[in-house]
Design an enzyme around this catalytic site. Structure first.
Site, PDB file in Angstrom:
ATOM      1  N   GLY A 392       0.726  -1.097  -0.054  1.00  0.00           N
ATOM      2  CA  GLY A 392      -0.173  -0.143  -0.144  1.00  0.00           C
ATOM      3  C   GLY A 392       1.357   0.847   0.334  1.00  0.00           C
ATOM      4  O   GLY A 392       0.437   2.286  -0.667  1.00  0.00           O
ATOM      5  N   ASP A 411      11.491  -6.467   1.161  1.00  0.00           N
ATOM      6  CA  ASP A 411      10.505  -7.258   3.024  1.00  0.00           C
ATOM      7  C   ASP A 411      11.064  -8.656   2.813  1.00  0.00           C
ATOM      8  O   ASP A 411      11.456  -9.657   2.239  1.00  0.00           O
ATOM      9  CB  ASP A 411       8.673  -7.797   2.149  1.00  0.00           C
ATOM     10  CG  ASP A 411       8.241  -7.968   3.728  1.00  0.00           C
ATOM     11  OD1 ASP A 411       7.262  -6.866   3.750  1.00  0.00           O
ATOM     12  OD2 ASP A 411       7.579  -9.331   4.274  1.00  0.00           O
ATOM     13  N   ASP A 455       8.526   0.901   8.100  1.00  0.00           N
ATOM     14  CA  ASP A 455       7.502   1.202   8.738  1.00  0.00           C
ATOM     15  C   ASP A 455       7.565  -0.864   9.102  1.00  0.00           C
ATOM     16  O   ASP A 455       7.473  -1.659   9.119  1.00  0.00           O
ATOM     17  CB  ASP A 455       6.221   0.609   7.788  1.00  0.00           C
ATOM     18  CG  ASP A 455       5.599  -0.146   8.494  1.00  0.00           C
ATOM     19  OD1 ASP A 455       5.058   0.384  10.006  1.00  0.00           O
ATOM     20  OD2 ASP A 455       4.158  -0.362   7.690  1.00  0.00           O
ATOM     21  N   CYS A 512       2.942   0.798  13.811  1.00  0.00           N
ATOM     22  CA  CYS A 512       1.300   0.084  14.501  1.00  0.00           C
ATOM     23  C   CYS A 512       1.282  -0.302  15.830  1.00  0.00           C
ATOM     24  O   CYS A 512       0.496  -0.614  16.677  1.00  0.00           O
ATOM     25  CB  CYS A 512       0.588  -0.640  13.163  1.00  0.00           C
ATOM     26  SG  CYS A 512       1.500  -2.226  12.978  1.00  0.00           S
TER      27      CYS A 512
END
Length: 627
Positions: A392, A411, A455, A512
């Site tokens: 995203g 990743d 992230d 998060c």
């Protein structure tokens, strides 16, 4: 054939003239004609008064024995005596007299006088005209005094007039019966009024009992609540304890300490919201008590469904119109986003529309758009997305760069890279290279990026609404393990940024999670280990980062970081910090002098941390004194 006997379509009109021959017309009309209430009765017109004067002249010839001076009807009401005497004989006698007539309705004055005399005879039987005051008189048939109604009254047949009289009498009788019933009901209610007042008093006493000061339950009751908890009582107790802790000095129970109330509150919150003791303790340290309950409540509700418009293929206005035509109820996400849309409800699967399959939008949380906006990638730059799955943020950067420059999407999980490939193909992204490396190895693989987005993997305490298992499956070791990995990844990401870039040299770190150990603690560690500083994120909302938390003290520039919470911003819990690298050199850490005893020799050891995260040890022989 006469006309239909259903005057409901045309109020206050009787059947046709031919219906005078029909038997039982007055009883049929009594069912269809509306009830004439007292409120509808009005004053007589001048023409009706002349007719009333004729009736009085005729009634003067009647013997005075037929009059009862005691009965004086009120305006618009009939006396009870009239209802009882004329309700049986008046209409029937008039009906019998009307059966022998075959001519049309009377139109001359003589015929009107004859009919009036007949009507007067019927009315006088019940002494309806006991009062000689013209102002107190009402119309014979209870009709209005308008000119149109008067003409209709003149055209009515005797049967119709009799039926109207019967209806008036029945309405008056109904009022009489209703008054008697209400009196009976009042008599029945009166003896029961005593207990009802007592019940009200009991209710008031019960309210007073509920408002009594809260008392902590004994230990035995606490054990029973733990075995079979009553959630309503637990929730009430939570509210009471929070209210007491707000003004502890004035509302606390004598002999009770603050720790006792906090322990009771912690157990009740864990029972009511199904949290583990460790995570709930961390949250109680993080939030004030009133805000803590709001945070826990917000985690029980899912966040709104949001989507991001892919400006590589369409505009937000066109996309919104296309989805509205398919039955989707949506609105712009907010003033801070030019591409976001929030979906309230949809009659079609929002993740399977033709627009979605064509790559016109991406389902993405509102909080996931913020790190890319903070990074602000420019066209023709080299960007590194160190932990890119599911793609995203990578696709958002590509559309901001308008498919120019190069994005390296990396990743460590090969399975998650499959979703990245699918999303980038669907969205039409062509400037991205996908790699599968451990992020901690990246300075060795490739470096020199203008901007880096990290992230980092985290405990997920900001997305409890999506994964309720986080409530119970996290402990201290999990938090520290994530924090250690995040420190390593952040140092590697900083080393991958080129400080001499003309347009960049920026890095955005986000998680998060809302834990201080994974956010401010990690950022403060990086500020000490690398030549970087914190800069404003460019986001005009969100809460500032902590500069002090319990016994820890962090760098003052952490106020530039931003925190987002579900209960205040209606989005997933998120933390965002933006770095500016001002030197590619790695600062030397302070040397630690350690006395090392080995094979009978005493030495001084200098150790320092270098970029490869290994220790370079320099041994200097100080003395050769044996042990």
């Amino acid at each position: 054939m006469g006309r239909k006997l259903d005057p409901t379509k045309k109020e206050k009109r009787g059947p046709g003239r031919k219906a005078r021959k029909q038997k039982g017309a007055e009883t049929e009309l009594a069912r269809f004609l509306p009830a004439v209430s007292d409120e509808n009765s009005k004053r007589l017109s001048s023409r009706a008064r002349k007719r009333a004067a004729k009736r009085r002249l005729g009634s003067a010839e009647v013997p005075k024995t037929n009059k009862s001076p005691e009965a004086k009807p009120l305006p618009g009401k009939l006396p009870k005596g009239a209802v009882q005497t004329t309700g049986k004989k008046g209409p029937q006698s008039l009906f019998n007299a009307a059966q022998g007539k075959k001519c049309p309705a009377p139109s001359s004055d003589e015929e009107e006088e004859e009919e009036d005399s007949e009507e007067d005879d019927v009315v006088n039987q019940g002494d309806l005209w006991g009062s000689e005051d013209d102002a107190d008189m009402v119309d014979d048939y209870g009709a209005d005094s308008n000119s149109e109604d008067e003409e209709e009254d003149e055209e009515l047949l005797p049967i119709e007039r009799a039926a109207r009289k019967q209806k008036v009498r029945e309405a008056a009788a109904g009022v009489q019966w209703s008054e008697e019933e209400t009196e009976d009901e009042e008599e029945e209610v009166t003896p029961e009024s005593g207990p009802s007042k007592e019940e009200e008093a009991d209710g008031g006493l019960q309210i007073n009992v509920d408002e009594e000061p809260f008392v902590l339950p004994p230990a035995g009751e606490m054990e029973q609540d733990a075995q079979a908890p009553d959630l309503q009582r637990v929730h009430k107790r939570i509210q009471d304890i929070v209210g007491i802790l707000r003004d502890f000095g004035a509302q606390r129970e004598e002999g009770r300490s603050r720790s006792e109330y906090l322990n009771r509150l912690k157990k009740d919150l864990a029972t009511y919201y199904s949290y583990g003791d460790f995570l709930l303790g961390k949250l109680m340290d993080l939030f004030p008590l009133s805000e803590l309950v709001e945070f826990l409540e917000a985690n029980e509700v899912p966040r709104p469904v949001t989507l991001r418009t892919n400006t590589l293929k369409t505009r937000r206005r066109d996309l919104a119109q296309a989805l509205i035509n398919r039955g989707v109820n949506l609105d712009p996400l907010g003033k801070w986003s030019k591409t976001g849309l929030v979906v309230y409800d949809s009659s079609v699967p929002i993740g399977a529309t033709p627009e979605y399959l064509a790559g016109h939008y991406m389902l993405q949380g509102a909080s996931s758009m913020l790190p890319v906006m903070a990074l602000a990638p420019q066209e023709h730059e080299r960007i590194l997305d160190m932990c890119c799955a599911p793609g995203g943020k990578t696709s958002y950067m590509a559309q901001l760069m308008k498919n120019t420059g190069v994005i390296l999407a990396n990743d460590a999980n090969a399975e998650r890279l499959k979703s990245v490939v699918g999303n980038l193909h669907r969205l039409g992204v062509t400037n991205t290279v996908i790699s599968h490396y451990d992020g901690r190895q990246f300075p060795k693989v490739v470096g020199g990026f203008d901007r880096v987005l990290l992230d980092a993997p985290c405990s997920g305490t900001g997305v409890i609404s999506k994964d309720p298992a986080v409530k119970t499956n996290k402990d201290e070791k999990d938090i520290l393990r994530c924090a250690h990995l995040q420190k390593e990844l952040l140092l590697s990401a900083i080393d991958s940024v080129n400080a001499t870039s003309k347009t960049g040299g920026y890095l955005v770190y986000c998680t998060c999670s809302i834990m201080v150990e994974e956010n401010e603690w990690v950022v403060d560690y990086a500020l000490k280990k690398r030549n970087v500083r914190l800069v404003p994120t460019g986001l005009d909302f969100g809460q500032e980062g902590f500069t002090r938390f319990r016994e820890r003290r962090f760098h003052p520039s952490l106020r530039s970081a931003r925190r987002f919470y579900p209960h205040t911003h209606n989005m997933d819990g998120f933390f965002i910090a933006k770095f500016k690298k001002f030197s590619n050199s790695i600062p030397q850490s302070e040397t630690d002098n350690i006395l090392l005893y080995c094979s009978g020799w005493t030495a001084v050891v200098q150790s320092q941390l270098i970029a490869t995260s290994t220790f370079q040890v320099q041994v200097i022989l100080v003395s050769q004194t044996p042990n």
